[in-house]
Design an enzyme around this catalytic site. Structure first.
Site, short mmCIF file in Angstrom:
data_model
loop_
_atom_site.label_atom_id
_atom_site.label_comp_id
_atom_site.label_asym_id
_atom_site.label_seq_id
_atom_site.Cartn_x
_atom_site.Cartn_y
_atom_site.Cartn_z
N CYS A 281 1.59 -0.38 4.48
CA CYS A 281 2.17 -0.05 5.45
C CYS A 281 3.52 -1.41 5.18
O CYS A 281 2.73 -2.58 4.84
CB CYS A 281 1.34 -1.05 6.09
SG CYS A 281 1.29 -1.49 8.30
N CYS B 259 7.12 1.22 12.50
CA CYS B 259 6.49 1.57 12.13
C CYS B 259 7.69 1.43 10.68
O CYS B 259 8.40 2.19 10.71
CB CYS B 259 5.66 3.13 11.82
SG CYS B 259 4.80 3.72 10.49
N1 LIG Z 1 2.87 1.00 10.50
C1 LIG Z 1 3.06 1.29 8.88
C2 LIG Z 1 2.56 2.23 8.54
C3 LIG Z 1 1.43 2.61 8.32
C4 LIG Z 1 0.22 3.34 7.85
C5 LIG Z 1 -0.67 4.35 7.63
N2 LIG Z 1 -0.69 4.20 9.51
C6 LIG Z 1 -1.66 5.27 7.88
O1 LIG Z 1 -1.33 6.55 7.51
O2 LIG Z 1 -2.58 4.81 6.83
C7 LIG Z 1 3.98 0.72 8.24
O3 LIG Z 1 5.16 -0.18 8.94
O4 LIG Z 1 4.59 1.50 7.89
#
Ligand SMILES: N[C@H](CCC[C@H](N)C(=O)O)C(=O)O
Length: 290
Positions: A76, A211
């Protein structure tokens, strides 16, 4: 353990419950983590950041990340940036003008991260080889940069049905393992280009406000698409100098910046920068979570 102390952090609207596992000794079950992340009956968050001691030489701490469904997630990016701010507040690390970066451990290995002069936090990502990027269809790409990401380029992003289309692709195309589904719109003008991205996150099973790994994946996919990278390989010449690329990525909850180079058919020096904010501290009754 009846009560658990936690801190709430957010990075561009991607929000997290942060726990210092070294002092709480907490071993939370999937059910407890899921209930903590519930926005109506718990604290509410996209995920949980658990700071542990690292046994890897040179790493200041280990980040274990759980998605809002209570299951351990993959890398993450925003959570990693927030974990640096949390580690700094806990006194685990000292980021100052003399020491601007540290190394920490995440699920995909060691990462460098730190704070910039303007107070933004950054984290460096692992390299992504061009050969590992899939051209899924005319407008879509898939790559894994610590987390699996599907990136589809669209027009009129504001009207995109991110939740329904994202859920359909996440389950229909990627099945049980799944992927995070990003919808990106590229805008170019005389001063350069920038991206607007909306992401359906696996493990949250909803659209989040930002994200980090999704922003990096989208910036790389946009470069692949606009520079025709998959059909014209980039091999170093004698000079061997490759420019650093910068992409501003607007997401619903804020703006992130992604930097990278394309060197000998590999995306290197991938850096995610953005805000990481301490929101509040709290205490939750564990008994009520079970
Ligand atoms: N919010 C996250 C992504 C998390 C990944 C998670 N959703 C998964 O696929 O396990 C970021 O800032 O990169």
């Amino acid at each position: 353990m009846d009560e658990l102390f936690f801190s709430k952090y957010e990075g561009a609207g991607n929000d997290f419950i942060a726990i210092d596992q070294t002092s709480s000794g907490a071993a939370l079950s999937t059910g407890q983590l899921l209930r903590m992340c519930n926005r109506k009956t718990g604290i509410g968050a996209d995920g949980v950041l658990e700071l542990r001691q690292s046994h890897v030489t040179g790493c200041s701490f280990r980040l274990v990340y759980y998605n809002a469904d209570g299951r351990e997630g993959s890398l993450c990016g925003n959570g990693a940036r927030c974990s640096l701010a949390f580690a700094q507040n806990l006194g685990f690390i000292q980021l100052d003008s003399r020491n601007q970066q540290v190394t920490f451990e995440a699920c995909d290995g060691a990462h460098k991260g730190g704070v910039l002069e303007d107070g933004q936090f950054f984290v460096d990502m692992r390299n992504v080889a061009v050969a590992d990027i899939t051209h899924v269809d005319k407008d879509s790409y898939f790559l894994d940069n610590g987390s699996p990401h599907h990136v589809t380029f669209v027009r009129d992003l504001a009207d995109a049905d991110v939740v329904h289309k994202g859920r359909e692709l996440r389950w229909g195309t990627y099945g049980e393992t799944g992927a995070n589904i990003n919808f990106a719109e590229a805008e170019s003008n005389s001063r350069g280009s920038r991206l607007t991205v909306r992401t359906y996150e696996r493990g949250v099973e909803d659209e989040t406000l930002a994200c980090g790994t999704g922003a990096c994946a989208s910036a790389i996919a946009a470069h692949v698409r606009h520079q025709n990278v998959l059909s014209s390989p980039r091999i170093s010449d004698e000079e061997g100098e490759f420019p650093m690329m910068k992409t501003r990525v607007s997401m619903k909850g804020g703006t992130l910046e992604v930097q990278f180079k394309l060197e000998n058919n590999t995306y290197t020096d991938i850096r995610l920068c953005g805000p990481a904010r301490h929101v509040y501290d709290g205490k939750i009754s564990i008994a009520n979570l079970s």
